[in-house]
Design a protein around this motif. Structure first.
Motif, PDB file in Angstrom:
ATOM      1  N   LEU A 205       0.795  10.481-143.386  1.00 17.84           N
ATOM      2  CA  LEU A 205       1.671   9.421-143.944  1.00 17.84           C
ATOM      3  C   LEU A 205       2.531   9.773-145.500  1.00 17.84           C
ATOM      4  CD1 LEU A 205      -1.069   6.499-144.500  1.00 17.84           C
ATOM      5  CD2 LEU A 205       1.376   6.359-143.235  1.00 17.84           C
ATOM      6  N   ALA A 206       2.404  11.002-145.783  1.00 16.64           N
ATOM      7  CA  ALA A 206       3.189  11.279-146.755  1.00 16.64           C
ATOM      8  C   ALA A 206       4.501  11.747-146.232  1.00 16.64           C
ATOM      9  CB  ALA A 206       2.660  12.815-147.628  1.00 16.64           C
ATOM     10  N   LEU A 211       5.944   7.023-143.237  1.00 15.55           N
ATOM     11  CA  LEU A 211       5.654   6.019-144.043  1.00 15.55           C
ATOM     12  C   LEU A 211       6.650   5.017-143.778  1.00 15.55           C
ATOM     13  CD1 LEU A 211       4.046   4.864-146.513  1.00 15.55           C
ATOM     14  CD2 LEU A 211       5.759   6.150-148.098  1.00 15.55           C
ATOM     15  N   THR A 214       5.839   3.062-140.493  1.00 14.14           N
ATOM     16  CA  THR A 214       4.600   2.209-140.617  1.00 14.14           C
ATOM     17  C   THR A 214       4.857   0.806-141.563  1.00 14.14           C
ATOM     18  OG1 THR A 214       3.220   4.083-140.890  1.00 14.14           O
ATOM     19  CG2 THR A 214       2.230   2.081-142.002  1.00 14.14           C
ATOM     20  N   ILE A 215       5.675   1.172-142.723  1.00 12.50           N
ATOM     21  CA  ILE A 215       6.018  -0.127-143.574  1.00 12.50           C
ATOM     22  C   ILE A 215       6.991  -1.029-142.678  1.00 12.50           C
ATOM     23  CG2 ILE A 215       7.206  -1.034-145.546  1.00 12.50           C
ATOM     24  CD1 ILE A 215       6.337   1.667-147.208  1.00 12.50           C
ATOM     25  N   TRP A 330      -1.572   5.542-137.427  1.00 15.72           N
ATOM     26  CA  TRP A 330      -1.259   4.724-138.693  1.00 15.72           C
ATOM     27  C   TRP A 330      -0.317   3.580-138.499  1.00 15.72           C
ATOM     28  CZ3 TRP A 330      -4.147   4.609-142.683  1.00 15.72           C
ATOM     29  CH2 TRP A 330      -4.902   5.921-142.812  1.00 15.72           C
TER      30      TRP A 330
END
Length: 402
Positions: A205-206, A211, A214-215, A330
C-alpha cells in the motif's frame, strides 16, 4: 472489436475470462439473495442489514490476506480451501435454523472465506498475453463483469421470490462451486506460480499507484452505491423502472469498455475518464423522471469500465509480480468500503432531501475522485508504447569463483 476478437482467440484467454466470470457471479447475487432470505425469516430489514454487514466486513478483511496466501501456498490450494469453506457456510445459511447472532457469525465466515478469484485472474493475465494485449484484456474483463451486476440481481430475485429464498442462496452456491471448479481446473493456474513476497503484509500500500487506485476505487464505487440508492429512492424498490435504469447504467459501462478500453493509458487517463463519470453524476442531480435519469447515467456509465481498466493496468505495471495479488486484494477491499460509504452517506442525504440526495452524494464522491486523480496523476504510469506487465521479481544469482 478486432482487438477483442484477437484476445479471445489467444490460447486460454476465453476460458479464463468466462470461468472467472461464472465463479464471481455470486458477487451480484449473494447480498440480495441473503437480504430476501433473512428478511423473510425475521421480517426485519434491520436484521437483514446486520447480516449483510457481517458478510461485507468478512470480505473486506479477507481480500488482501487470502490474496497474499496465494504467493505462499499457490493459487489452487488457497482457492480450493476458501471455496470449500465458503460453500459450507452458504449451505448453513440456506438450511440451518439460526438465531440472529448465528446468521451474523456464519455470514462473517462466508465473507472471510470468499475465494479471491478476482486477484487471482488479474495476476494470471500478464502471463498469458503479451504486453500489447494486456490493457485491452483488463478492459474486456472490466466490461464483462458488468454482466454480473445486470443479470445477477435479476436472476436471484426471480428465483428467491418465485421459488424460495433458500433456492436463491443455493443458486449462488451453484455458481460459486461450479465456476470455482471450472476456474481452478484452468491449466494456466498450474503454470503460473506467484513468488512468495518477501515484504511485510500491507507494505504494498505504500506504493503511490496502489494507494491512489485504492482511494479512487473507494470513491468510484461509493459513487455507484449512491447512484443505486438514489435510483431506488426515486422510483421505489418495487418498481421495474429502477431495474431498467440501473441496467442502462451497467450496459453503458459494458459498451464503453468495449469501445474505449483499448486506448493507451497515460498519466491523465484516470482523471479524464473519471471526469466523464462526474459529468453524468452531476446531470443526474437535475434529472426528474425515467428518461432524464437514464440519459445522465448513460453518460456516466460510458467510462466506468474504461476507468477500472486504467486502475487494473496501473497496479499491474507498478508492483512486483509477487505483490500483485495482495495489491488487487487491497483494491477490492477499498471498493467494498466504498460501497458501504456511498450507501450510508446517500441514505442520510436521501432521508433529508429525497432521491436528489443520493445523486448529490455520487457527484461529490466523483468530484473528489477527479481531484485526487488529477493532483496525483504522476502515480499513474505512462503505458503508451510500454509493457503493462508487473515488475519481475529478481533474486541474486550465486556465482562460483573461478
Amino acid at each position: 472489436m478486432k482487438t477483442y476478437a484477437e484476445l479471445l482467440r489467444h490460447p486460454g484467454v476465453a476460458r479464463l475470462l468466462f470461468a472467472q466470470l461464472v465463479a464471481r457471479f455470486p458477487g451480484g447475487m449473494l447480498s440480495l439473495g441473503l437480504l430476501i432470505h433473512v428478511e423473510g425469516i425475521f421480517h426485519s430489514y434491520g436484521i437483514a442489514g446486520l447480516v449483510l454487514a457481517s458478510l461485507s466486513v468478512g470480505q473486506a478483511v479477507s481480500g488482501p490476506l487470502t490474496s497474499r496466501w496465494m504467493g505462499a501456498w499457490a493459487m489452487r490450494p488457497v482457492l480450493i480451501l476458501t471455496g470449500a469453506v465458503c460453500a459450507a457456510a452458504l449451505a448453513v445459511l440456506a438450511f440451518a435454523p439460526l438465531s440472529v447472532p448465528g446468521f451474523m457469525a456464519v455470514a462473517l465466515v462466508c465473507g472471510l472465506s470468499y475465494p479471491p478469484i478476482q486477484p487471482a485472474v488479474r495476476t494470471v493475465y500478464p502471463k498469458v498475453v503479451n504486453s500489447r494485449q494486456l490493457t485491452p484484456l483488463f478492459s474486456l474483463d472490466a466490461s464483462a463483469q458488468e454482466i454480473i451486476w445486470v443479470a445477477g440481481p435479476v436472476l436471484v430475485t426471480f428465483v428467491a421470490t418465485q421459488v424460495s429464498s433458500t433456492a436463491g442462496i443455493l443458486l449462488s452456491l451453484l455458481f460459486l462451486v461450479g465456476g470455482g471448479i471450472w476456474f481452478v481446473s484452468s491449466p494456466e493456474l498450474g503454470r503460473v506460480r506467484i513468488p512468495q513476497s518477501k515484504r511485510r503484509f500491507g507494505v504494498v500500500l505504500a506504493r503511490p499507484s496502489v494507494l491512489l487506485i485504492t482511494i479512487v476505487g473507494i470513491l468510484l464505487v461509493g459513487s455507484f452505491a449512491a447512484i443505486e440508492a438514489g435510483v431506488v429512492s426515486m422510483f421505489g424498490d418495487g418498481s421495474p423502472e429502477s431495474g431498467f435504469v440501473l441496467a442502462i447504467f451497467a450496459l453503458a459501462s459494458l459498451a464503453g469498455g468495449l469501445a474505449f478500453g483499448h486506448l493507451p493509458v497515460g498519466p491523465w487517463a484516470l482523471a479524464r475518464r473519471m471526469s466523464v463519470i462526474l459529468v453524468g453524476s452531476v446531470l443526474a442531480v437535475f434529472a426528474f423522471e425515467f428518461w432524464t435519469i437514464s440519459g445522465a447515467l448513460l453518460i456516466a456509465g460510458l467510462c466506468v469500465a474504461p476507468a477500472l481498466a486504467v486502475m487494473f493496468a496501473a497496479v499491474s505495471a507498478t508492483v512486483r509480480f509477487s505483490d500483485t495479488a495482495e495489491a488487487y486484494g487491497w483494491v477490492g477491499t477499498g471498493q467494498l468500503l466504498g460501497a458501504a460509504l456511498g450507501s450510508a452517506v446517500a441514505g442520510f442525504l436521501i432521508d433529508a432531501a429525497g432521491s436528489t440526495g443520493g445523486f448529490v452524494t455520487a457527484a461529490i464522491l466523483a468530484a473528489v475522485a477527479v481531484l485526487i486523480a488529477t493532483v496525483f496523476r504522476r502515480a499513474i504510469p505512462d503505458l503508451r508504447g510500454r509493457d503493462a506487465g508487473p515488475i519481475p521479481d529478481t533474486e541474486p544469482v550465486p556465482v562460483q569463483p573461478s
